[in-house]
Design an enzyme around this catalytic site. Structure first.
Site: not given
Length: 727
Positions: A105, A258
């Site tokens: 993300d 991430h």
């Protein structure tokens, strides 16, 4: 009173009249108006684009906690991590056993996304990258490489907001801008999405479920997670790898990691451990599209969307570059402004404390002085000016040169019947010609010049001529003050005169590079004027021009702070604009005319290598860039930390206030008018910026600006003399 008949000076010494100027051409006039507006629109657009594409998400934030849900179907809450509500469907997809989907993300990030991609490519492992529109628009090349490597792309909104707290229009804008960025960066559109701050499906509350249904209606397949590694907390590479490993063994999982939002070095190291470990245990890696049962959830865009996206990405790139450049320039300007303030205070303090010894043991200057007043339609002002001079405590003769007035200025001056006043009439030839006429008719070798709207104190002339005891001094600048300061605009100019002009002149006096003797109060040695070629009509700033010419002729120039004169300042913004426009343009003309002083020796070279750079830096370059402080202050209020922005702006104002207070102290002025200083920074300073910008554009355009006379009100009064510090 004596009236001296007009004489025709020798043709060889007659000053030339003002050059004829043609009427402004409409295209050039439009150029001077349109260009500043275009520049302003460009800067505003750049800041808006950069502000919106960089604001919002701060990175490294926890997932959104669910609230009690009553409307979420059990099949969804207990279902798989991929939810499809498109076309009225209500279904979820689970990850098969021994299957892992690695999702990332908040990217793309120019540092960490390529490193994560390199690890994935090394092991032949597909990844799913949920990208934000902000990062995609700022780093399109990074996303393009990810797509070319065959990795999956999903939408993570544009600025990473909690969609459940946003209006429908905000959500639509977030999605549209993200798809626009994807089109411009990689030429693709995706129907795969992960909402910011989402987690597992069982954590869905009613608001999140409602948003999931709405996004499904727009064609998006929603991705949730099975396992959260919390890698943004940076618990260590081993802990991240362990958190990403399915539990119990053999279970499939969609894993959240991430690739942006902070230091992701531990994530990179964790992948180097995780992927070989799972491959050794018989796991395979896949994409979310395969879980849904399709080859891809990404499709190429059409030509219109492609070029729209490219234009958008290009605008973001230009904005980012421009804001970076502006920030660098702001640092330069801020440093220059601070350095200038410190330099002014230090030198002004030294100037005020410096004792002025009688040069060469000469006695005070007591010989008579000629005072020259050029006048053109000055009926409202000339009586006060002449009466103030008549009260002088130094012996003077007064020569009023009426330059073709049509309002009876000459007749009024004669009707006052004051002693030692001579009125000379000549056809309208311009202020430089009128000054030269007065100098040629002067009876004495020391000549004081002042404007017809200026009022002298009785001691002004006597104090002004004292530096001429030194035979090296060719000219002296006095202390000009605003005489009509009752209104707000007058107070602003009063602050500017005391703080800007006179502090500057103290500095220039110490450095022996005075650039301007004010037309309102200056004294000259007639011999020095002849050496400098007399007052020229080559520029619109004849006072700056003759001052620079005197330096180049080898004469010293001094400043006398207690030689006071009160002049009429413009009483409207229109008149102020016209005056400062002429001043700014004329100063540029004079600096260009005398640019060769940079290469000369002696006093001329000292002025050229010190005075001209100071003039260029502090009167042209720095004021032109100073608006960056205000522009970025507005930018900070809208897109940045408001408290930090306000404190920074107040800090700049405080520095200005310190300089102003010290200048007022040195001039013996009351501090009360300084209450208008904050308003001056907000309104008055912006006008000065625009004036200087227009003057620069006029100079670049090569247009010769005609003389612009100001309207007079005649409301200058001689105030009680302040207790000026003797310097």
């Amino acid at each position: 009173m004596r009236r001296r008949p007009e004489r025709s000076p020798d043709r060889s010494s007659r000053p030339s009249g003002p050059r004829r100027t043609r009427a402004p051409l409409a295209p050039r006039h439009r150029f001077r108006i349109v260009v500043p507006l275009v520049l302003l629109a460009f800067v505003a657009s750049v800041l808006l684009v950069e502000g919106y594409t960089t604001r919002g998400f701060a990175g490294d934030q926890d997932v959104r906690g669910g609230r009690p849900a009553t409307g979420v179907p059990r099949s969804i809450a207990d279902g798989g991590p991929v939810v499809d509500t498109t076309n009225d469907h209500l279904r979820t997809y689970r990850t098969p056993a021994k299957t892992v989907v690695l999702t990332f993300d908040d990217g793309p990030d120019p540092t960490w996304t390529p490193r994560i991609q390199a690890v994935l490519d090394r092991y032949g492992t597909p990844g799913t990258f949920f990208v934000t529109g902000q990062q995609t628009a700022r780093y399109p090349d990074v996303l393009r490489r990810v797509v070319r490597s065959g990795h999956e792309i999903g939408v993570h909104t544009f600025s990473h907001p909690d969609l459940t707290t946003r209006s429908a229009s905000d959500v639509d804008r977030e999605l549209a801008l993200t798809q626009l960025a994807l089109a411009g960066a990689a030429g693709v559109h995706t129907s795969l999405m992960r909402m910011p701050y989402s987690s597992i499906t069982s954590a869905l509350d009613d608001q999140a479920w409602s948003m999931t249904r709405r996004l499904g209606e727009k064609g998006y397949v929603l991705a949730f997670i099975d396992q959260d590694t919390n890698d943004w907390r940076r618990p260590g590479a081993r802990a991240i790898a362990d958190a990403a490993t399915p539990s119990p063994p053999g279970r499939g999982a969609v894993v959240l990691l991430h690739d942006a939002g902070g230091d992701r070095s531990q994530t990179v190291e964790a992948l180097k451990t995780l992927i070989p470990r799972l491959q050794a245990q018989g796991y395979r890696f896949t994409t979310l599209a395969e879980l849904v049962g399709t080859d891809t959830l990404t499709s190429p865009v059409g030509t219109v969307d492609l070029w729209s996206g490219r234009i958008f990405v290009a605008a973001v790139t230009v904005s980012g570059t421009a804001v970076t450049a502006v920030s660098a320039l702001l640092l330069v300007v801020g440093s220059l402004v601070l350095a200038r303030c410190v330099l002014l205070i230090v030198l002004a303090r030294h100037h005020a404390r410096r004792r002025r010894p009688d040069p060469g043991g000469h006695r005070p200057v007591t010989r008579p002085v000629s005072v020259v007043i050029p006048a053109y339609n000055e009926k409202l002002c000339i009586p006060k000016t002449l009466r103030s001079l008549a009260a002088s405590d130094h012996p003077i003769e007064i020569i009023v040169v009426d330059d073709g007035s049509r309002d009876g200025t000459a007749d009024l001056a004669e009707s006052l019947a004051l002693e030692n006043v001579t009125v000379v009439r000549q056809p309208n030839s311009g202020k430089p010609a009128a000054l030269n006429t007065g100098v040629l008719r002067a009876s004495h070798d020391l000549v004081v010049m002042l404007d017809a709207d200026t009022v002298f104190a009785p001691s002004t002339v006597g104090r002004l001529v004292q530096p001429f005891a030194d035979p090296r001094v060719g000219a002296v600048a006095g202390n000009a003050k605003v005489g009509n300061r009752r209104r707000l605009l007058g107070r602003w100019q009063h602050i500017e005169y005391v703080m800007g002009f006179n502090l500057d002149r103290r500095m220039y006096d110490l450095l022996h590079c005075m650039p301007t003797i004010p037309g309102a109060v200056g004294a000259f040695r007639a011999e020095a004027l002849r050496d400098a070629g007399m007052v020229s009509a080559d520029t619109l700033a004849e006072d700056t021009d003759i001052t620079m010419a005197l330096h180049r002729a080898g004469w010293e120039i001094r400043y006398v702070p207690d030689a006071l004169a009160w002049t009429e300042a413009p009483s409207s913004l229109r008149e102020l604009w016209r005056q400062r426009y002429r001043w700014s343009y004329g100063t540029m003309q004079a600096a260009w005319k005398h640019r060769h002083a940079l290469l000369e020796r002696g006093p001329a070279g000292r002025f050229g290598r010190l005075g001209l750079p100071l003039l260029a830096v502090f009167q042209i370059f720095t004021p032109l860039l100073a608006p960056l402080i205000d522009i970025l202050a507005l930018y900070g209020l809208v897109f940045g930390n408001r408290l930090t922005t306000v404190l920074a702006w107040c800090g700049v104002l405080a520095v200005q206030a310190v300089c102003a207070a010290y200048a007022f102290h040195l001039d013996g002025e009351r501090l009360r008018p300084l209450w208008a200083l904050p308003l001056q920074q907000v309104v008055y300073r912006q006008v000065m910026y625009l004036v200087l910008t227009q003057a620069c554009l006029t100079a670049i355009n090569g247009y010769r600006l005609p003389w612009q006379r100001l309207k007079r009100s005649g409301d200058v009064v001689l105030p009680p003399q302040p207790s000026t510090r003797r310097t």
